[in-house]
Design an enzyme around this catalytic site. Structure first.
Site, PDB file in Angstrom:
ATOM      1  N   ASP A  15      46.421  36.479  91.372  1.00 38.03           N
ATOM      2  CA  ASP A  15      47.287  36.004  92.460  1.00 38.03           C
ATOM      3  C   ASP A  15      47.454  34.491  92.473  1.00 38.03           C
ATOM      4  OD1 ASP A  15      47.402  38.661  93.216  1.00 38.03           O
ATOM      5  OD2 ASP A  15      45.713  38.473  94.581  1.00 38.03           O
ATOM      6  N   LYS A  18      51.518  33.689  89.220  1.00 31.69           N
ATOM      7  CA  LYS A  18      52.079  33.914  87.881  1.00 31.69           C
ATOM      8  C   LYS A  18      53.544  34.334  87.946  1.00 31.69           C
ATOM      9  CE  LYS A  18      48.756  36.914  87.236  1.00 31.69           C
ATOM     10  NZ  LYS A  18      47.905  36.598  88.405  1.00 31.69           N
ATOM     11  N   GLY A  42      50.466  42.510  91.355  1.00 35.17           N
ATOM     12  CA  GLY A  42      51.571  42.317  92.294  1.00 35.17           C
ATOM     13  C   GLY A  42      52.063  40.902  92.085  1.00 35.17           C
ATOM     14  N   HIS A  43      53.203  40.742  91.437  1.00 33.14           N
ATOM     15  CA  HIS A  43      53.715  39.411  91.102  1.00 33.14           C
ATOM     16  C   HIS A  43      54.934  39.110  91.978  1.00 33.14           C
ATOM     17  CE1 HIS A  43      51.711  39.548  86.856  1.00 33.14           C
ATOM     18  NE2 HIS A  43      50.860  39.686  87.852  1.00 33.14           N
ATOM     19  N   GLN A 224      46.438  39.880  86.527  1.00 32.12           N
ATOM     20  CA  GLN A 224      45.089  39.577  87.017  1.00 32.12           C
ATOM     21  C   GLN A 224      44.722  38.131  86.642  1.00 32.12           C
ATOM     22  OE1 GLN A 224      45.314  42.995  85.224  1.00 32.12           O
ATOM     23  NE2 GLN A 224      46.162  43.345  87.223  1.00 32.12           N
TER      24      GLN A 224
HETATM   25  P1  GDP Z   1      50.567  36.549  91.026  1.00 33.28           P
HETATM   26  O1  GDP Z   1      49.897  37.865  91.099  1.00 33.28           O
HETATM   27  O2  GDP Z   1      49.781  35.560  90.233  1.00 33.28           O
HETATM   28  O3  GDP Z   1      51.994  36.621  90.575  1.00 33.28           O
HETATM   29  O4  GDP Z   1      50.580  35.967  92.519  1.00 33.28           O
HETATM   30  P2  GDP Z   1      50.952  36.790  93.864  1.00 33.28           P
HETATM   31  O5  GDP Z   1      52.406  36.994  93.916  1.00 33.28           O
HETATM   32  O6  GDP Z   1      50.085  37.987  93.996  1.00 33.28           O
HETATM   33  O7  GDP Z   1      50.436  35.793  94.960  1.00 33.28           O
HETATM   34  C1  GDP Z   1      50.904  34.496  95.056  1.00 33.28           C
HETATM   35  C2  GDP Z   1      51.488  34.316  96.459  1.00 33.28           C
HETATM   36  O8  GDP Z   1      51.677  32.944  96.716  1.00 33.28           O
HETATM   37  C3  GDP Z   1      52.856  34.937  96.616  1.00 33.28           C
HETATM   38  O9  GDP Z   1      53.024  35.344  97.953  1.00 33.28           O
HETATM   39  C4  GDP Z   1      53.799  33.810  96.262  1.00 33.28           C
HETATM   40  O10 GDP Z   1      55.073  33.949  96.875  1.00 33.28           O
HETATM   41  C5  GDP Z   1      53.067  32.649  96.855  1.00 33.28           C
HETATM   42  N1  GDP Z   1      53.238  31.364  96.180  1.00 33.28           N
HETATM   43  C6  GDP Z   1      53.349  31.087  94.854  1.00 33.28           C
HETATM   44  N2  GDP Z   1      53.369  29.760  94.643  1.00 33.28           N
HETATM   45  C7  GDP Z   1      53.252  29.189  95.860  1.00 33.28           C
HETATM   46  C8  GDP Z   1      53.164  27.829  96.304  1.00 33.28           C
HETATM   47  O11 GDP Z   1      53.192  26.884  95.541  1.00 33.28           O
HETATM   48  N3  GDP Z   1      53.027  27.636  97.651  1.00 33.28           N
HETATM   49  C9  GDP Z   1      52.979  28.653  98.539  1.00 33.28           C
HETATM   50  N4  GDP Z   1      52.832  28.356  99.833  1.00 33.28           N
HETATM   51  N5  GDP Z   1      53.054  29.929  98.164  1.00 33.28           N
HETATM   52  C10 GDP Z   1      53.168  30.192  96.828  1.00 33.28           C
HETATM   53  P1  IMO Z   2      47.710  40.055  89.821  1.00 30.65           P
HETATM   54  O1  IMO Z   2      48.343  40.325  88.476  1.00 30.65           O
HETATM   55  C1  IMO Z   2      44.119  40.063  92.261  1.00 30.65           C
HETATM   56  C2  IMO Z   2      41.160  43.168  91.465  1.00 30.65           C
HETATM   57  C3  IMO Z   2      40.943  44.233  92.512  1.00 30.65           C
HETATM   58  C4  IMO Z   2      39.486  44.548  92.275  1.00 30.65           C
HETATM   59  C5  IMO Z   2      39.363  44.450  90.757  1.00 30.65           C
HETATM   60  C6  IMO Z   2      39.505  45.767  90.020  1.00 30.65           C
HETATM   61  O2  IMO Z   2      48.617  40.310  90.968  1.00 30.65           O
HETATM   62  O3  IMO Z   2      47.057  38.724  89.846  1.00 30.65           O
HETATM   63  P2  IMO Z   2      41.492  47.473  89.545  1.00 30.65           P
HETATM   64  O4  IMO Z   2      42.631  47.936  90.401  1.00 30.65           O
HETATM   65  O5  IMO Z   2      41.925  46.737  88.331  1.00 30.65           O
HETATM   66  O6  IMO Z   2      40.515  48.562  89.273  1.00 30.65           O
HETATM   67  O7  IMO Z   2      40.686  46.413  90.468  1.00 30.65           O
HETATM   68  O8  IMO Z   2      40.399  43.575  90.339  1.00 30.65           O
HETATM   69  N1  IMO Z   2      42.555  43.014  90.999  1.00 30.65           N
HETATM   70  C7  IMO Z   2      43.339  41.990  91.326  1.00 30.65           C
HETATM   71  N2  IMO Z   2      43.123  40.948  92.160  1.00 30.65           N
HETATM   72  N3  IMO Z   2      45.270  40.152  91.576  1.00 30.65           N
HETATM   73  C8  IMO Z   2      45.502  41.165  90.725  1.00 30.65           C
HETATM   74  O9  IMO Z   2      46.590  41.214  89.925  1.00 30.65           O
HETATM   75  C9  IMO Z   2      44.525  42.175  90.600  1.00 30.65           C
HETATM   76  N4  IMO Z   2      44.431  43.313  89.885  1.00 30.65           N
HETATM   77  C10 IMO Z   2      43.214  43.813  90.130  1.00 30.65           C
HETATM   78  O10 IMO Z   2      41.164  43.725  93.795  1.00 30.65           O
HETATM   79  O11 IMO Z   2      38.680  43.552  92.826  1.00 30.65           O
HETATM   80 MG    MG Z   3      49.264  39.229  92.562  1.00 25.03          MG
END
Ligand code: GDP
Ligand code: IMO
Ligand code: MG
Length: 428
Positions: A15, A18, A42-43, A224
């Site tokens: 998270d 990416k 979840g991207h 991840q």
């Molecule tokens: P990913 O899994 O690495 O793609 O990241 P996620 O989407 O799960 O989580 C990142 C969260 O932070 C999302 O809600 C994005 O919209 C948000 N986000 C990304 N970059 C920024 C930033 O620079 N500032 C803020 N406030 N939110 C951001």
């Molecule tokens: P993105 O790509 C954050 C965490 C789960 C749990 C562990 C194992 O959005 O960054 P799993 O479902 O793989 O058996 O879970 O890894 N986890 C993540 N945490 N971002 C993710 O993906 C994750 N994918 C799995 O919360 O701790």
């Molecule tokens: Mg994510």
């Protein structure tokens, strides 16, 4: 000009942002390819007031004409993939033209998800905190040589193979005492499978290597984060794939000597969702503020993310195992609420000061040692270029670059595509 495959991946516990950064970088590339993980990811992407979360499909999909490949290292749940495709098609995305799926990617069955739940339930308090998307059981079947792959959907005896694996899973579920009814889910799964059959199914290793040789620019998108890597993460509180740069080689069929830039993404602080060690976690008001201001709730499960200060020993480790050539820092805007920012530079471990991640993160009390730096205390979300950075942010960036011995090329100051400041052009 060298034409190697660049890799973008998370350096913390996932998270890191990416999805957002891949979307921003996509115009520089022809092909975006996911190399591991599955719908546990979840991207999130935001542009034109739209917020969209992708789970399986690479984050370049919103750029018309760009090819998005789901590589062999990815595990696919047909139910979730179909849902993603339907949502994209509603938004006018030409999925049939833009999305290619590897024949060798493994399939997540409804029974894999049930096994995930049953396993977590049995672990009780020791549970991993899995997203329950069937990731662990599917990779277990892959390495156990029992799995079903996308290419198998086109075999005459697919149904027989499916029935055999399902029966095997059912015996395991019976042992767990699992009593759930999977009939409805199986129906949705078959609908998902029917949709996959109509997609472009390819030998992605050939496709990507040919494209690279023909001069196409490829960006490999990780899921991840490095601290969730099956080998190098905080085992057993990890996911079941290699999330690190090497995973792009095995997950796409790209040779190590064809990897170019390795772009490592990190948040200006740190979060973790699920169980497991988190040395800099803040279980206080400061952590609560980070969660509130940063909207730190899981994009896949909605669970609150645990929050804490940035952890340099863990980042150094991630940079080392990935061969990171440039860093991207996200969510700098979230730290604007703090007058003082803390940086974990070392851990105190068995009375000693160390700056590496010890083997047994769980068994040993690990006390983070912090250096405090002044915050910038001004809103960053409207900034357009680096020259507008407040001095305290500039200092924070320089401090990190010096400690991590790697340049920070992108600073993200908000979730939208436009809230991205490129400090230095990508080396090509
Ligand atoms: P990913 O899994 O690495 O793609 O990241 P996620 O989407 O799960 O989580 C990142 C969260 O932070 C999302 O809600 C994005 O919209 C948000 N986000 C990304 N970059 C920024 C930033 O620079 N500032 C803020 N406030 N939110 C951001
Ligand atoms: P993105 O790509 C954050 C965490 C789960 C749990 C562990 C194992 O959005 O960054 P799993 O479902 O793989 O058996 O879970 O890894 N986890 C993540 N945490 N971002 C993710 O993906 C994750 N994918 C799995 O919360 O701790
Ligand atoms: Mg994510």
């Amino acid at each position: 000009m060298s034409n190697k495959v660049d890799v973008l991946l998370g350096l913390q516990w996932g998270d890191e942002g990416k999805g957002k950064i891949v979307d921003v970088l996509t115009p520089d590339y022809d092909i975006i390819a996911r190399f591991q993980g599955g719908p546990n990811a979840g991207h999130t992407l935001e542009f034109n007031g739209i917020k969209h979360v992708l789970h399986t499909i690479p984050s370049g999909i919103f750029h018309p004409g760009k090819v998005n490949v789901v590589g062999n290292g990815v595990v696919i749940d047909p139910i979730i993939l179909k849902r993603e495709i339907d949502a994209l098609e509603k938004m006018g995305v030409d999925v049939n033209r833009q999305l290619f799926i590897s024949r060798k990617a493994h399939l997540i069955l409804p029974t894999h998800c049930a096994l995930d739940s049953a396993s977590e339930l049995e672990k009780g308090k020791k549970k991993i905190g899995s997203t329950l998307k069937g990731i662990g059981p599917t990779y277990m079947d892959k390495t156990g040589r029992n799995g079903l792959r996308v290419g198998d959907l086109f075999l005459e005896d697919f149904q027989t193979r499916y029935d055999a694996l399902k029966a095997k899973h059912q015996r395991m579920l019976d042992q767990y005492g699992y009593e759930g009814d999977l009939t409805e889910k199986e129906q949705a799964w078959l609908e998902g499978v029917a949709r996959i059959r109509k997609l472009s199914i390819i030998d992605s290793e050939h496709y990507l290597n040919d494209a690279r040789k023909a001069g196409k620019r490829i960006l490999a998108e990780g899921a991840q984060g490095s601290l969730l890597d099956i080998d190098f993460g905080s085992y057993p509180f990890v996911t079941s794939s290699n999330t690190i740069a090497a995973g792009a080689c095995t997950g796409l069929g790209i040779a190590p000597n064809q990897i170019g830039e390795v772009i490592g993404i990190f948040k200006a602080y740190c979060t973790r969702v699920g169980s497991g060690p988190f040395p800099t976690e803040l279980e206080d008001e400061t952590g609560e503020t980070m969660r509130r201001v940063g909207h730190e709730f899981g994009a896949t499960t909605g669970r609150p993310r645990r929050c804490g200060w940035i952890d340099l020993p863990a980042l150094k480790y991630a940079i080392m195992i990935n061969g990171v050539t440039q860093l991207n820092m996200t969510k700098a805007d979230v730290l604007s609420v703090f007058d003082e920012i803390k940086i974990c530079t070392h851990y105190r471990h068995k009375g000693e000061l160390i700056d590496y991640v010890p083997y047994d993160l769980l068994g040993q009390a690990l006390e983070p040692v912090y250096q405090s730096v002044p915050g910038w205390s001004i809103d960053l979300t409207e900034l357009q270029e680096e020259s507008e950075f407040p001095e305290a942010l500039r200092n924070y960036i320089h401090y990190l670059e010096s400690a991590l011995e790697t340049p920070i090329t992108v600073v993200s100051v908000g979730p939208d595509r436009t809230q991205t400041i490129v400090r230095q052009l990508l080396a090509t």
